[in-house]
Design an enzyme around this catalytic site. Structure first.
Site, PDB file in Angstrom:
ATOM      1  N   LYS A  13      48.744  48.913  36.128  1.00 34.50           N
ATOM      2  CA  LYS A  13      49.387  49.459  37.342  1.00 34.50           C
ATOM      3  C   LYS A  13      50.911  49.469  37.190  1.00 34.50           C
ATOM      4  CE  LYS A  13      47.540  46.316  40.040  1.00 34.50           C
ATOM      5  NZ  LYS A  13      46.781  45.550  39.032  1.00 34.50           N
ATOM      6  N   ARG A  88      45.058  45.178  48.857  1.00 35.06           N
ATOM      7  CA  ARG A  88      44.164  44.432  47.971  1.00 35.06           C
ATOM      8  C   ARG A  88      42.945  43.897  48.696  1.00 35.06           C
ATOM      9  NH1 ARG A  88      48.173  42.759  43.875  1.00 35.06           N
ATOM     10  NH2 ARG A  88      47.071  41.655  42.248  1.00 35.06           N
ATOM     11  N   ARG A 122      50.947  39.588  27.664  1.00 36.37           N
ATOM     12  CA  ARG A 122      52.010  40.364  28.344  1.00 36.37           C
ATOM     13  C   ARG A 122      53.345  39.610  28.339  1.00 36.37           C
ATOM     14  NH1 ARG A 122      51.104  42.308  34.353  1.00 36.37           N
ATOM     15  NH2 ARG A 122      50.501  40.136  34.583  1.00 36.37           N
ATOM     16  N   ARG A 153      54.739  35.545  32.364  1.00 34.09           N
ATOM     17  CA  ARG A 153      54.494  35.154  33.751  1.00 34.09           C
ATOM     18  C   ARG A 153      53.652  33.882  33.812  1.00 34.09           C
ATOM     19  NH1 ARG A 153      52.593  40.451  37.061  1.00 34.09           N
ATOM     20  NH2 ARG A 153      51.049  38.956  37.802  1.00 34.09           N
ATOM     21  N   ARG A 164      42.067  35.412  38.971  1.00 30.83           N
ATOM     22  CA  ARG A 164      42.546  36.706  39.490  1.00 30.83           C
ATOM     23  C   ARG A 164      41.479  37.790  39.337  1.00 30.83           C
ATOM     24  NH1 ARG A 164      47.676  36.988  35.877  1.00 30.83           N
ATOM     25  NH2 ARG A 164      47.939  39.108  36.668  1.00 30.83           N
TER      26      ARG A 164
HETATM   27  P1  AP5 Z   1      50.523  45.827  33.518  1.00 27.76           P
HETATM   28  O1  AP5 Z   1      50.946  47.247  33.668  1.00 27.76           O
HETATM   29  O2  AP5 Z   1      51.568  44.779  33.673  1.00 27.76           O
HETATM   30  O3  AP5 Z   1      49.238  45.545  34.422  1.00 27.76           O
HETATM   31  P2  AP5 Z   1      49.085  45.412  35.993  1.00 27.76           P
HETATM   32  O4  AP5 Z   1      47.863  46.190  36.387  1.00 27.76           O
HETATM   33  O5  AP5 Z   1      50.369  45.764  36.683  1.00 27.76           O
HETATM   34  O6  AP5 Z   1      48.749  43.882  36.079  1.00 27.76           O
HETATM   35  P3  AP5 Z   1      49.322  42.723  37.012  1.00 27.76           P
HETATM   36  O7  AP5 Z   1      48.951  41.438  36.353  1.00 27.76           O
HETATM   37  O8  AP5 Z   1      50.769  42.905  37.312  1.00 27.76           O
HETATM   38  O9  AP5 Z   1      48.490  42.942  38.264  1.00 27.76           O
HETATM   39  P4  AP5 Z   1      48.127  41.888  39.265  1.00 27.76           P
HETATM   40  O10 AP5 Z   1      47.493  42.774  40.253  1.00 27.76           O
HETATM   41  O11 AP5 Z   1      47.299  40.756  38.790  1.00 27.76           O
HETATM   42  O12 AP5 Z   1      49.518  41.167  39.598  1.00 27.76           O
HETATM   43  P5  AP5 Z   1      50.571  41.345  40.766  1.00 27.76           P
HETATM   44  O13 AP5 Z   1      51.898  41.122  40.216  1.00 27.76           O
HETATM   45  O14 AP5 Z   1      50.306  42.588  41.551  1.00 27.76           O
HETATM   46  O15 AP5 Z   1      49.838  45.688  32.072  1.00 27.76           O
HETATM   47  C1  AP5 Z   1      49.300  44.447  31.627  1.00 27.76           C
HETATM   48  C2  AP5 Z   1      49.446  44.345  30.101  1.00 27.76           C
HETATM   49  O16 AP5 Z   1      48.672  45.368  29.473  1.00 27.76           O
HETATM   50  C3  AP5 Z   1      50.875  44.532  29.590  1.00 27.76           C
HETATM   51  O17 AP5 Z   1      51.039  43.681  28.484  1.00 27.76           O
HETATM   52  C4  AP5 Z   1      50.931  46.012  29.174  1.00 27.76           C
HETATM   53  O18 AP5 Z   1      51.887  46.230  28.157  1.00 27.76           O
HETATM   54  C5  AP5 Z   1      49.503  46.240  28.697  1.00 27.76           C
HETATM   55  N1  AP5 Z   1      49.030  47.598  28.961  1.00 27.76           N
HETATM   56  C6  AP5 Z   1      49.194  48.328  30.104  1.00 27.76           C
HETATM   57  N2  AP5 Z   1      48.605  49.528  29.988  1.00 27.76           N
HETATM   58  C7  AP5 Z   1      48.016  49.548  28.749  1.00 27.76           C
HETATM   59  C8  AP5 Z   1      47.239  50.503  28.031  1.00 27.76           C
HETATM   60  N3  AP5 Z   1      46.910  51.702  28.566  1.00 27.76           N
HETATM   61  N4  AP5 Z   1      46.807  50.175  26.797  1.00 27.76           N
HETATM   62  C9  AP5 Z   1      47.109  48.992  26.221  1.00 27.76           C
HETATM   63  N5  AP5 Z   1      47.855  48.032  26.849  1.00 27.76           N
HETATM   64  C10 AP5 Z   1      48.303  48.312  28.095  1.00 27.76           C
HETATM   65  O19 AP5 Z   1      50.172  40.134  41.728  1.00 27.76           O
HETATM   66  C11 AP5 Z   1      50.402  38.785  41.353  1.00 27.76           C
HETATM   67  C12 AP5 Z   1      49.951  37.856  42.465  1.00 27.76           C
HETATM   68  O20 AP5 Z   1      50.700  38.134  43.689  1.00 27.76           O
HETATM   69  C13 AP5 Z   1      48.481  37.995  42.883  1.00 27.76           C
HETATM   70  O21 AP5 Z   1      47.624  37.242  42.056  1.00 27.76           O
HETATM   71  C14 AP5 Z   1      48.545  37.487  44.326  1.00 27.76           C
HETATM   72  O22 AP5 Z   1      48.567  36.071  44.355  1.00 27.76           O
HETATM   73  C15 AP5 Z   1      49.885  38.003  44.837  1.00 27.76           C
HETATM   74  N6  AP5 Z   1      49.762  39.306  45.494  1.00 27.76           N
HETATM   75  C16 AP5 Z   1      50.277  40.494  45.046  1.00 27.76           C
HETATM   76  N7  AP5 Z   1      49.955  41.502  45.871  1.00 27.76           N
HETATM   77  C17 AP5 Z   1      49.202  40.956  46.850  1.00 27.76           C
HETATM   78  C18 AP5 Z   1      48.549  41.497  48.004  1.00 27.76           C
HETATM   79  N8  AP5 Z   1      48.567  42.813  48.279  1.00 27.76           N
HETATM   80  N9  AP5 Z   1      47.871  40.632  48.810  1.00 27.76           N
HETATM   81  C19 AP5 Z   1      47.839  39.316  48.564  1.00 27.76           C
HETATM   82  N10 AP5 Z   1      48.416  38.740  47.474  1.00 27.76           N
HETATM   83  C20 AP5 Z   1      49.092  39.554  46.631  1.00 27.76           C
END
Ligand code: AP5
Length: 209
Positions: A13, A88, A122, A153, A164
């Site tokens: 994402k 989410r 990552r 992270r 997660r």
């Molecule tokens: P990346 O693009 O970073 O993946 P992502 O989908 O953004 O993953 P996140 O870990 O950021 O999502 P998340 O939903 O767990 O975390 P968030 O910060 O939102 O890619 C990941 C890796 O893969 C990288 O190394 C990249 O280079 C590689 N990659 C990407 N695309 C690729 C491809 N096509 N091929 C190969 N490699 C690839 O949330 C964190 C925490 O915040 C949550 O756990 C929760 O506690 C809280 N939180 C956030 N939003 C909410 C909400 N709405 N409600 C409640 N709590 C929330």
């Protein structure tokens, strides 16, 4: 255009959000980034959020929805925005329905077997938030985009990643049905390279212009 990026942790994402934001000039609103910024600055929201993010659990809906509502009311969202990691839960989606008209939900679908490696490998830029994977960095420790330092992270460890993924399956995956019924979902396979995925997303966005 108002866009949501949906997908499991590690689906890509943030990676796609960065490309879409650059190409279509849309503000990238990541609730995860907002929480991490608050945690870094030790604000009251940050102190609360930390107890959830450290365990891979969701921050309560009422806190998250309030933050998003405030963010979407800002001037830079008047001509469109891209939400990454929100909503989410069904409750968050229903709250969003009351304050926004969403044009498109991009659902990035990736084999679960790939996600643990993607997340544990990552590295993220501490200045601009760009994501990388160690396997493609060749030992580089600075961001190719802005020169910032790369870090791992705290929630990118095997135990928290598993939690997660479990939370995603139980609470977030039902949103695929929710938005499919509304007829605004675009499913894209995320197992290929980030460039391939972006090409498919761009074709869809260009067709909607
Ligand atoms: P990346 O693009 O970073 O993946 P992502 O989908 O953004 O993953 P996140 O870990 O950021 O999502 P998340 O939903 O767990 O975390 P968030 O910060 O939102 O890619 C990941 C890796 O893969 C990288 O190394 C990249 O280079 C590689 N990659 C990407 N695309 C690729 C491809 N096509 N091929 C190969 N490699 C690839 O949330 C964190 C925490 O915040 C949550 O756990 C929760 O506690 C809280 N939180 C956030 N939003 C909410 C909400 N709405 N409600 C409640 N709590 C929330």
């Amino acid at each position: 255009m108002n866009i949501i990026l949906l997908g499991a942790p590690g689906a890509g994402k943030g990676t796609q959000a960065s490309k879409i934001s650059d190409a279509y000039n849309l503000p990238h609103i990541s609730t995860g980034d907002i929480f991490r910024e608050n945690i870094k600055n030790q604000t009251p929201i940050g102190l609360l959020a930390k107890s959830y993010t450290d365990k891979g659990q969701l921050v309560p809906d009422e806190v998250t929805c309030k933050i998003v509502e405030e963010r979407l009311s800002r001037e830079d969202c008047k001509n469109g925005y891209m939400l990454d990691g929100f909503p989410r839960t069904i409750a968050q989606a229903e709250a969003l329905d009351k304050i926004a008209n969403i044009d498109l939900v991009i659902n990035i679908d990736v084999d679960f077997s790939l996600l643990l490696d993607r997340l544990c490998g990552r590295r993220v830029c501490k200045d601009c938030g760009e994501s990388y994977h160690v396997s493609r960095l060749n030992g580089e420790t600075k961001c190719a985009r802005c020169g910032g330092e790369l870090y791992q992270r705290k929630d990118d460890n095997p135990e928290t990643v598993q939690s997660r993924l479990d939370v995603y399956k139980a609470q977030t995956a039902p949103l695929i049905d929710y938005y499919t019924k509304k007829g605004i979902i675009f499913n894209v396979v995320g197992n290929t390279t980030p460039e391939d995925v972006f090409q498919k997303v761009a074709e869809k966005l260009d067709a909607m212009k």
